[in-house]
Enzyme design. Structure first.
Site, PDB file in Angstrom:
ATOM      1  N   CYS A  46      36.164  36.022  41.336  1.00  0.00           N
ATOM      2  CA  CYS A  46      35.300  35.009  41.946  1.00  0.00           C
ATOM      3  C   CYS A  46      33.842  35.417  41.841  1.00  0.00           C
ATOM      4  O   CYS A  46      32.953  34.570  41.817  1.00  0.00           O
ATOM      5  CB  CYS A  46      35.694  34.786  43.395  1.00  0.00           C
ATOM      6  SG  CYS A  46      37.277  33.951  43.515  1.00  0.00           S
ATOM      7  N   ASN A  79      37.001  31.668  35.252  1.00  0.00           N
ATOM      8  CA  ASN A  79      37.905  32.443  36.097  1.00  0.00           C
ATOM      9  C   ASN A  79      38.630  31.493  37.031  1.00  0.00           C
ATOM     10  O   ASN A  79      38.003  30.902  37.889  1.00  0.00           O
ATOM     11  CB  ASN A  79      37.130  33.449  36.937  1.00  0.00           C
ATOM     12  CG  ASN A  79      38.005  34.110  37.986  1.00  0.00           C
ATOM     13  OD1 ASN A  79      38.949  34.809  37.649  1.00  0.00           O
ATOM     14  ND2 ASN A  79      37.713  33.862  39.255  1.00  0.00           N
ATOM     15  N   GLU A  80      39.889  31.355  36.843  1.00  0.00           N
ATOM     16  CA  GLU A  80      40.739  30.515  37.683  1.00  0.00           C
ATOM     17  C   GLU A  80      40.007  29.291  38.253  1.00  0.00           C
ATOM     18  O   GLU A  80      40.031  29.013  39.450  1.00  0.00           O
ATOM     19  CB  GLU A  80      41.419  31.315  38.792  1.00  0.00           C
ATOM     20  CG  GLU A  80      40.613  32.064  39.776  1.00  0.00           C
ATOM     21  CD  GLU A  80      41.493  32.705  40.860  1.00  0.00           C
ATOM     22  OE1 GLU A  80      41.200  32.462  42.032  1.00  0.00           O
ATOM     23  OE2 GLU A  80      42.451  33.420  40.549  1.00  0.00           O
TER      24      GLU A  80
HETATM   25  O1  AHR Z   1      41.344  39.464  42.996  1.00  0.00           O
HETATM   26  C1  AHR Z   1      40.688  38.841  44.063  1.00  0.00           C
HETATM   27  C2  AHR Z   1      40.309  37.424  43.758  1.00  0.00           C
HETATM   28  O2  AHR Z   1      41.455  36.680  43.528  1.00  0.00           O
HETATM   29  C3  AHR Z   1      39.506  37.205  42.514  1.00  0.00           C
HETATM   30  O3  AHR Z   1      38.164  37.333  42.736  1.00  0.00           O
HETATM   31  C4  AHR Z   1      39.815  35.793  42.144  1.00  0.00           C
HETATM   32  O4  AHR Z   1      39.723  35.589  40.778  1.00  0.00           O
HETATM   33  C5  AHR Z   1      41.165  35.563  42.740  1.00  0.00           C
HETATM   34  O5  AHR Z   1      41.187  34.471  43.552  1.00  0.00           O
END
Ligand code: AHR
Length: 834
Positions: free
Chosen positions: A439, A570-571
């Site tokens: 994140c 990222n996700e």
């Molecule tokens: O690994 C912790 C968090 O989990 C990361 O920042 C994010 O990509 C996911 O939600």
């Protein structure tokens, strides 16, 4: 729904959904029980309306405060597909829009931005050409209409529109004794079956995911030791030689206060309340009178604040204190700007009784900012010392970037990494490092997106920022240091940068736009794309021809870093905002650097989540844009044990998988033998699928005691201790004893209900010729395996651990392996080096 009747008179073009169907068709009611509960569906039965389950939920904004769904409106358009709109709050100039073919799987939500503030109770009505009109009220009482394209991705022509209030009269149904508002539809029996089958599958999956080794005393009592045969064939296939890597994110004080060896906290006086409520420029500093912090003639425009000292002493508390060891040397440095003459400083480390345990002096002169340094040698060991900066005489001087590093950093690098922590990471022999997050990469809102170019160059010119995890990023551990660490430990760098959108959980900005906040405006995207291209140039370019590469050379690395991979996104929510930007970025990278392998993202969760499905759909439609995609899932041990075939059905002709974040957990939320064995079982199957899974990394990696943002983590640490967990040992054993060829094997003779608890995998490293047999026994009894087609050579060693499921610490043992049979104790993981 009543709107249907109204619209017959209102809009001759509007279509009714499925009214032409047989009267005997099943009836469903789509509604939201309350704003936090998401969209539900109920079915009409002889006993009234019966709840079936939740179809989807709001993905808008921050966890906790947002993620609300008000007044959902659903319509079915001519081609039989479904549209959903809902209000997210009463102030944001947007609504949520989603699309589904079957009511079960919903495309990730888009949040079209409107002209008017506050979009209340949007109602969606389909047109014959499958486009839709969405009517909404503004918080000012105006009625407006916006047109949605047939694919429900583009929203245009937002304008005032007079429409009768009847449009907002909902259908109602009594469910569980409560009168609910929503939309009533007829569906076919086959459609209803798809829906109920989905919920039945979900319930069965949930049940399997509840399985815990903790409960074995109850569920597997009386189980006798198990015997099995492992038949190893001659069949081999190529698998990735980069299966195990690490994911580094500055979460839980992993970088500042953690791996980054800087001991001074808030060294640059740049803390602000945005970092953390109540923080300011003097946080972590103290003095007997207020500390003066000014911004006149700063050291750098990126570091505008500095402290002014006269005849004062200021103390820094460090990161939970300064942990120093007797006899060790520490490099002190600071920038000084004399305001009215020369100034001398005394620098001390003092213990809690104010006993001086290290001391040095600094003489400074000149009005221009200049860096001064000295060395402190600790006379005694102290875990919680403070640093004192003592200004001599009354003359005034500005001080900034006050820094203390142990000389003994990892590889003795200046501006280096904490030796003990970095060594534990290096011992894992990760094949790659993904950084800087998570994140933290895409950031809390558009303004917090991580810009790699803010993290390189002289420390004083790097741009600090707040950290999405509730503290501060100095960027002292920046891209140069990340790349250097990769090189130092022989890992491929895998930088991951935002896809032009911030974290989907971002708070509302000034305009009340939260979540992805509409993404970087398209007009600014070319500059952002260029920034990503510059990274590749910085890492791999020739200093003679590239200014970015010259910057790398000036920092001490004239040779290219040989970057091969780049992660984009990222996700993220794989909505329209994301896809447009992602495609643009990938195309530009592919065009300029065709050899760079791009890693995309398919959202924060496994199948059948909306982002996963849409992410893979997009990937399959554009297979040449990316080399692999990043999957994430944090799940229970039961889930991992029951989804070991997860990658068996993946299409081998499509981009590869990077399982970039995963961890098994139990209710304890700490890695233990149970979670480590569940991960080991899963990894035996990942090795088997190593032809499609290219990389994996456990997440998160580091957490500092007392500062956890997240649990479980792979390695816990304090200022004086590093505690690798059982999860670490699983990762290390798979990494150190990995291969690039998978040798097929079958485990037989095991009762069906125990199969998911046993794992075996044989790999060969073609460079060394070594073969490794991994065996996992996640049962409460011993397991004896007879080997067929494989002999253990004389003198072979076996390494691994065992324990009780709840053990949070394991002793890794190395013992001799011999014969044609191997016995594993209960709850054990072993690697045999053949
Ligand atoms: O690994 C912790 C968090 O989990 C990361 O920042 C994010 O990509 C996911 O939600």
């Amino acid at each position: 729904m009543k709107t249907k009747a109204l619209l017959l008179t209102l809009l001759t073009t509007a279509v009714l959904s499925v009214n032409a169907q047989e009267a005997s068709n099943p009836r469903v009611f789509i509604y939201s029980p309350n704003e936090r509960a998401g969209l539900h569906i109920a079915q009409q039965t002889d006993n009234g309306w019966q709840e079936i389950g939740q179809l989807c939920s709001s993905d808008y904004g921050t966890w906790g405060a947002e993620k609300r769904m008000y007044h959902p409106s659903v319509c079915r358009v001519n081609d039989g597909t479904w549209r959903l709109v809902f209000q997210v709050n009463d102030r944001s100039p947007l609504f949520a829009a989603a699309y589904s073919k079957d009511l079960v799987n919903w495309r990730p939500q888009d949040y079209p931005i409107l002209k008017a503030k506050g979009c209340l109770a949007p109602v969606v009505i389909g047109n014959p050409d499958n486009s839709c009109y969405i009517y909404y009220k503004t918080s000012g009482g105006q009625k407006r209409r916006i047109t949605a394209s047939a694919d429900f991705r583009h929203f245009t022509d937002d304008r005032a529109w007079p429409v009768d209030d009847q449009l907002w009269e909902p259908d109602t149904a009594t469910i569980g004794g409560k009168l609910m508002e929503g939309c009533r539809y007829e569906v076919t029996a086959a459609e209803l079956k798809t829906i109920t089958d989905h919920f039945a599958r979900q319930a069965a999956d949930w049940q399997l995911s509840q399985e815990r080794m903790y409960d074995d005393g109850k569920n597997l009592s009386g189980l006798q030791p198990v015997r099995a045969t492992l038949t190893v064939s001659k069949e081999e296939k190529a698998i990735s030689d980069k299966l195990i890597g690490i994911f580094f994110e500055d979460i839980s004080y992993a970088a500042d206060g953690g791996l980054y060896a800087e001991m001074v906290q808030n060294r640059d006086f740049e803390y602000i309340p945005k970092d953390h409520r109540g923080w300011n420029a003097t946080t972590a500093w103290s003095a007997s009178k207020p500390i003066s912090v000014v911004q006149v003639d700063p050291l750098s425009e990126n570091n505008p604040h500095y402290a002014v000292l006269g005849n004062d002493t200021i103390y820094n508390e460090g990161w939970d204190g300064f942990a120093v060891k007797a006899g060790e040397k520490y490099d002190f440095s600071m920038f000084v700007r004399n305001i009215d003459g020369k100034k001398d400083f005394t620098i001390q480390l003092v213990d809690s009784n104010r006993v001086v345990i290290a001391k040095a002096t600094l003489k400074t002169q000149g009005e221009a900012w200049q860096r001064y340094e000295t060395v402190l040698t600790a006379r005694q060991t102290c875990d919680k010392a403070r640093l004192a900066v003592i200004g001599q005489k009354d003359t005034k001087a500005g001080i900034d970037i006050v820094s203390l590093f142990p000389q003994a950093t990892f590889k003795n690098r200046k501006n280096g990494l904490r030796k003990d922590l970095a060594q534990v990471i290096a011992d894992l022999k990760p094949k790659f490092i993904r950084f800087p997050g998570g994140c933290m990469s895409h950031g809390q809102g558009l303004e917090n997106i991580y810009h790699w170019n803010h993290t390189v160059g002289p420390l004083q010119d790097r741009k600090p920022d707040f950290n999405i995890w509730g503290y501060h990023q100095t960027r002292g551990l920046g891209f140069f240091e990340f790349f250097q660490f990769c090189e130092d430990i022989g890992a491929e760098p895998l930088p991951v940068l935002a896809a032009g959108v911030p974290c989907q959980n971002s708070a509302n900005n000034r305009d009340g736009i939260g979540g992805q906040q509409g993404g970087i405006p398209m007009a600014e995207m070319p500059a952002y794309v260029q920034e990503l291209l510059d990274l590749i140039d910085w890492a791999n370019g020739d200093p003679a021809t590239s200014q970015w590469a010259k910057m790398r050379a000036d920092a001490g690395h004239p040779a290219p870093f040989n970057l091969k991979y780049i992660g984009i996104g990222n996700e993220d929510i794989i909505g329209t905002t994301f896809e447009e930007r992602y495609e643009m970025i990938c195309k530009a990278i592919r065009q300029k650097y065709p050899d760079i392998k791009i890693c995309g993202t398919v959202g924060p969760f496994h199948t059948p989540s909306a982002d996963y499905l849409e992410g893979w759909d997009f990937t399959k439609k554009h297979p040449d844009l990316q080399y692999m995609v990043d999957e994430h899932y944090y799940e229970s041990t039961g889930w991992f044990m029951h989804h070991r075939d997860y990658y068996d059905g993946y299409d081998r002709s499509m981009p590869k998988v990077y399982l970039g974040e995963y961890a098994a957990s139990t209710q304890v939320k700490r890695p233990n033998v149970e979670t480590a064995l569940a991960e080991a079982l899963y990894l035996t199957d990942i090795e088997r699928n190593g032809d499609i899974v290219e990389m994996t990394s456990y997440a998160p990696m580091l957490a500092k005691d007392g500062h956890h943002n997240w649990d479980p983590d792979m390695i816990y640490f304090s200022n004086t201790e590093v505690r690798p967990t059982p999860a670490y040992e699983t990762q290390r054993l798979f990494s150190v004893y990995g291969g690039d060829r998978y040798i097929a094997s079958t485990l037989s003779g095991v009762p069906d209900h125990l199969k998911h608890r046993l794992g075996a995998s044989v790999v060969r490293d073609s460079k060394t010729g070594r073969r490794y047999l991994k065996l996992v026994n996640a049962l409460p009894v011993a397991l004896t395996i007879t080997l067929n087609g494989l002999t253990i050579p004389e003198g072979s060693r076996m390494e691994g651990f065992n324990g009780q499921p709840e053990d949070q610490k394991v002793d890794v043992k190395s013992e001799e392996a011999r014969g044609g049979e191997v016995t594993l104790p209960p709850y054990a993981f072993r690697v045999i080096k053949l």
